[in-house]
Design a protein around this motif. Structure first.
Motif, PDB file in Angstrom:
ATOM      1  N   THR A  13       0.850  -1.194   0.000  1.00  0.00           N
ATOM      2  CA  THR A  13       0.000   0.000   0.000  1.00  0.00           C
ATOM      3  C   THR A  13       0.887   1.246   0.000  1.00  0.00           C
ATOM      4  N   THR A  14       0.292   2.348  -0.412  1.00  0.00           N
ATOM      5  CA  THR A  14       1.024   3.616  -0.402  1.00  0.00           C
ATOM      6  C   THR A  14       1.439   3.966   1.018  1.00  0.00           C
ATOM      7  N   ALA A  15       0.563   3.747   1.968  1.00  0.00           N
ATOM      8  CA  ALA A  15       0.878   4.056   3.370  1.00  0.00           C
ATOM      9  C   ALA A  15       2.029   3.193   3.886  1.00  0.00           C
ATOM     10  N   ALA A  16       2.035   1.909   3.556  1.00  0.00           N
ATOM     11  CA  ALA A  16       3.115   1.014   3.991  1.00  0.00           C
ATOM     12  C   ALA A  16       4.441   1.414   3.354  1.00  0.00           C
ATOM     13  N   ALA A  17       4.404   1.778   2.085  1.00  0.00           N
ATOM     14  CA  ALA A  17       5.628   2.211   1.396  1.00  0.00           C
ATOM     15  C   ALA A  17       6.168   3.483   2.034  1.00  0.00           C
ATOM     16  N   ALA A  18       5.290   4.412   2.330  1.00  0.00           N
ATOM     17  CA  ALA A  18       5.709   5.662   2.956  1.00  0.00           C
ATOM     18  C   ALA A  18       6.344   5.407   4.316  1.00  0.00           C
ATOM     19  N   ALA A  19       5.726   4.554   5.104  1.00  0.00           N
ATOM     20  CA  ALA A  19       6.261   4.241   6.430  1.00  0.00           C
ATOM     21  C   ALA A  19       7.621   3.558   6.323  1.00  0.00           C
ATOM     22  N   ALA A  20       7.784   2.676   5.355  1.00  0.00           N
ATOM     23  CA  ALA A  20       9.046   1.951   5.183  1.00  0.00           C
ATOM     24  C   ALA A  20      10.189   2.885   4.813  1.00  0.00           C
ATOM     25  N   ILE A  21       9.888   3.932   4.064  1.00  0.00           N
ATOM     26  CA  ILE A  21      10.924   4.857   3.608  1.00  0.00           C
ATOM     27  C   ILE A  21      11.094   6.028   4.561  1.00  0.00           C
ATOM     28  N   GLY A  22      10.065   6.323   5.327  1.00  0.00           N
ATOM     29  CA  GLY A  22      10.142   7.443   6.259  1.00  0.00           C
ATOM     30  C   GLY A  22       9.715   8.752   5.645  1.00  0.00           C
ATOM     31  N   VAL A  23       8.729   8.656   4.742  1.00  0.00           N
ATOM     32  CA  VAL A  23       8.172   9.857   4.127  1.00  0.00           C
ATOM     33  C   VAL A  23       6.661   9.833   4.328  1.00  0.00           C
ATOM     34  N   THR A  24       5.997  10.868   3.906  1.00  0.00           N
ATOM     35  CA  THR A  24       4.548  10.916   4.047  1.00  0.00           C
ATOM     36  C   THR A  24       3.858  10.147   2.924  1.00  0.00           C
ATOM     37  N   LYS A  50      14.643  -3.643   6.008  1.00  0.00           N
ATOM     38  CA  LYS A  50      13.603  -4.617   6.338  1.00  0.00           C
ATOM     39  C   LYS A  50      14.198  -6.022   6.433  1.00  0.00           C
ATOM     40  N   ALA A  51      15.050  -6.383   5.469  1.00  0.00           N
ATOM     41  CA  ALA A  51      15.667  -7.713   5.448  1.00  0.00           C
ATOM     42  C   ALA A  51      16.597  -7.921   6.637  1.00  0.00           C
ATOM     43  N   GLN A  52      17.240  -6.849   7.101  1.00  0.00           N
ATOM     44  CA  GLN A  52      18.172  -6.938   8.222  1.00  0.00           C
ATOM     45  C   GLN A  52      17.492  -6.766   9.575  1.00  0.00           C
ATOM     46  N   GLY A  53      16.206  -6.460   9.561  1.00  0.00           N
ATOM     47  CA  GLY A  53      15.480  -6.251  10.811  1.00  0.00           C
ATOM     48  C   GLY A  53      15.820  -4.933  11.489  1.00  0.00           C
ATOM     49  N   LEU A  54      16.256  -3.962  10.696  1.00  0.00           N
ATOM     50  CA  LEU A  54      16.610  -2.645  11.233  1.00  0.00           C
ATOM     51  C   LEU A  54      15.373  -1.753  11.289  1.00  0.00           C
ATOM     52  N   PRO A  55      15.376  -0.754  12.171  1.00  0.00           N
ATOM     53  CA  PRO A  55      14.205   0.129  12.271  1.00  0.00           C
ATOM     54  C   PRO A  55      14.055   1.017  11.037  1.00  0.00           C
ATOM     55  N   THR A  56      12.828   1.415  10.778  1.00  0.00           N
ATOM     56  CA  THR A  56      12.558   2.329   9.675  1.00  0.00           C
ATOM     57  C   THR A  56      12.680   3.758  10.181  1.00  0.00           C
ATOM     58  N   PRO A  57      13.085   4.671   9.317  1.00  0.00           N
ATOM     59  CA  PRO A  57      13.221   6.066   9.757  1.00  0.00           C
ATOM     60  C   PRO A  57      11.860   6.713   9.953  1.00  0.00           C
ATOM     61  N   ALA A  58      11.811   7.663  10.851  1.00  0.00           N
ATOM     62  CA  ALA A  58      10.582   8.443  11.047  1.00  0.00           C
ATOM     63  C   ALA A  58      10.549   9.547  10.004  1.00  0.00           C
TER      64      ALA A  58
END
Length: 69
Positions: A13-24, A50-58
């Motif tokens: 989803t657009t929302a999931a992609a945004a959250a993964a990258i740290g943008v709106t 995501k593959a490394q289990g690292l946090p996503t940026p805010a």
């Protein structure tokens, strides 16, 4: 890379992609159909995190409109 492909890989989803990258959501919504290299790099970095289990940026702070002040 196509916008639809990037969104699918980042969560579907657009929302999931945004959250993964740290943008709106709006930033992802404005992406062109064929992504430029600078956005592809961000997508690949998010997939790596995501593959490394690292946090996503805010998301960063909103840019203030100087004319509105």
């Amino acid at each position: 890379m196509l916008k639809t492909e990037a969104i699918e890989q980042l969560g579907g989803t657009t929302a999931a992609a945004a959250a993964a990258i740290g943008v709106t959501y709006q930033a992802v919504d404005k992406w062109p159909d064929v992504l430029p290299p600078r956005i592809v790099d961000r997508v690949q970095a998010a997939l790596y995190r995501k593959a490394q289990g690292l946090p996503t940026p805010a998301p960063g702070p909103a840019v203030r409109d100087e004319q509105a002040a």
